[in-house]
Structure formats: C-alpha cells, structure tokens
Design an enzyme around this catalytic site. Sequence first.
Site, PDB file in Angstrom:
ATOM      1  CG  ASN A 127      -1.860   1.166   1.260  1.00  0.00           C
ATOM      2  OD1 ASN A 127      -1.495   2.250   1.706  1.00  0.00           O
ATOM      3  ND2 ASN A 127      -3.090   0.990   0.781  1.00  0.00           N
ATOM      4  CG  ASP A 147     -13.058  -4.839  -9.030  1.00  0.00           C
ATOM      5  OD1 ASP A 147     -11.871  -4.578  -9.330  1.00  0.00           O
ATOM      6  OD2 ASP A 147     -14.005  -4.050  -9.230  1.00  0.00           O
ATOM      7  CG  ASN A 183      -3.386   2.968   4.451  1.00  0.00           C
ATOM      8  OD1 ASN A 183      -2.707   3.722   3.766  1.00  0.00           O
ATOM      9  ND2 ASN A 183      -4.595   2.583   4.076  1.00  0.00           N
ATOM     10  CG  ASP A 227      -5.302   6.746   2.669  1.00  0.00           C
ATOM     11  OD1 ASP A 227      -4.371   5.954   2.481  1.00  0.00           O
ATOM     12  OD2 ASP A 227      -6.291   6.824   1.914  1.00  0.00           O
TER      13      ASP A 227
END
Length: 297
Positions: A127, A147, A183, A227
């Site tokens: 990440n 996905d 993260n 984040d």
Amino acid sequence: MIILFLLATFGNIQAQIVDKKNLIEKNAELKKIEGGFSFTEGPAVSRLGDVYFTDQPNNRIMKWSFFTGETEVFLENAGRSNGMFFDKSGNLIACADMDNQIWSIDEEGNKTILIESYQGKKLNGPNDLFITPTGEMYITDPLYKRDYWTRDPESQQDGEHLYFLSANRLQFMPVDENLVRPNGIVGTPDGKNLYVSDPGANKIYKYDIIEDGYLSNREIYLERGSDGMTIDFRGNIYVTGEDGVKIYNKKSEEIGHIPIPEKWTANVTFAGPDRKTLFITASESVYKIRMKVYGTY
C-alpha cells in the site's frame, strides 16, 4: 452560478483553516491544481520538486510540474500503483497493487520488479512505503480485496504486516506482525524513527529504528488512523482521511487543520525545490497550499 458556488466553497474552506503554530505562509490559499481523476494517491516528490502521483483506478501515474503547473501522464499500465517514493538514484519506487509487487521505475518509465513475494507467497497488496536516508525501505501490506485480482486466497500472506527491505535489496522480512491493517507510513529525516498508521486499530504508532532494519519501542503516537502521511523539518506529522489534512506536533497535539472539499483526502507530501508547497491528493482532485515550514522529502 457554478463559479460563484465554487468561490463560496473555497472561501468557506479558507475560513476553516486552523494554523496554531504559523506553519502556513501568510495569506496562502488552498488551490485546486486539477480535477477529473478517479482516485488520486501516492504523491512522491522528485529531486527537482515535481510530484508524481497515481490515478489508481485508471491505472496510471501522473506527473505535476512545479515550474509549469501542468499535469501530464507519466506512465500508463502502471500496475495499479498506490503509494510511491523516490530513492536516492532517482528511481520511482511504487507499490504495484495489480500483482502485489514493488516496482522500481526509471525516468523513462521502464520498470524493474524488486519484490513479488515473501516465502513463496504473494504479498496481500503493498500500500505505501518509506525509504530511509541510507536506502532501507519499509512497506505496509494490508489486505484490501480488489475486484481485479484472480489469485487463490491461499497464495497470500497469513496477516497484514509491516515489511523491511535492505538497501542492497537482499534482505526482505516482516518487522511488525502485530498490526490490524497498516497503511500510511513516514519516517524522520535522521532515519531514527518511523511512524506507521494502522486504521484497522484506529492508531498511529511510532517506532525507533535500530540496527539492521529492526524496530523497537513501539508506542501509540495518535489514537486515530490515517491514509497517507508526511512530516516537516520540525517533526510535525501531517495525517489524512475524511477530515482533510490534520497536523500534529511531536507531543501528539493537534496544531493545524486544512479542510479539503472532497469526500476523502488520501495522501500528502511537500513539493517544489524548497519543499514548501504542500501537495495533497484527494479523491478526484489534487490541491496545493504554500507553507512556511518545509518538508524533508
């Protein structure tokens, strides 16, 4: 009417900015550089002060020139890159989320795969990363299911860990296996301390960096997640999320807040040759604001 609405929105944002320690340049305004992206992330500043950032869903890396103010595509088919950081050789190191790899990208856009697995299994989804002044790399590896992945779940790691990669790229190992979902990450310019956000635990941790890349003395720096993150020369930490950019000093006290008119603020870095332009990636747009303090990366 749309122009008037935007002016009113930015005027309101300016009024909400909090700056308790005179970190922001006098009369500086938050400025939108460009919009129309799908989701911006991973800002990394080059030696010249330009910023490379990702438009992650569109699978591309963008370049913003500090001197011209223009934004252009640097790399298409960018491995769904997320967090990025420049190494001392000028290579752009990227967390290439498509195949769970770490890439090194030269100035021509040619890529070299640095890491593609650990103990024979794919990483979860690198990440973000930080490179120390001596070239060691720390990488967060949370599991945000994509996905576009087609892999067997059994092929990934047994947890969401923080990893270390040595400067000679020969040693790769987990250095904290007791995180929920790590993260954002940033370190101090002297290479002595590391800050790692764990939104899964709603905490930001501070570590001492010791010999051979190991970490010690983990302590809670903030009872909140983030984040992306960055740091200025005073040691203030800039954190992101749904409330824009918030700034905390070494004592974990909130000393500043820059609201951003987007649903989510993902990451932040210092840009320009003087590292005094705060560059912010937020949802579909990127922003900047001039600072009195300068960043260290």
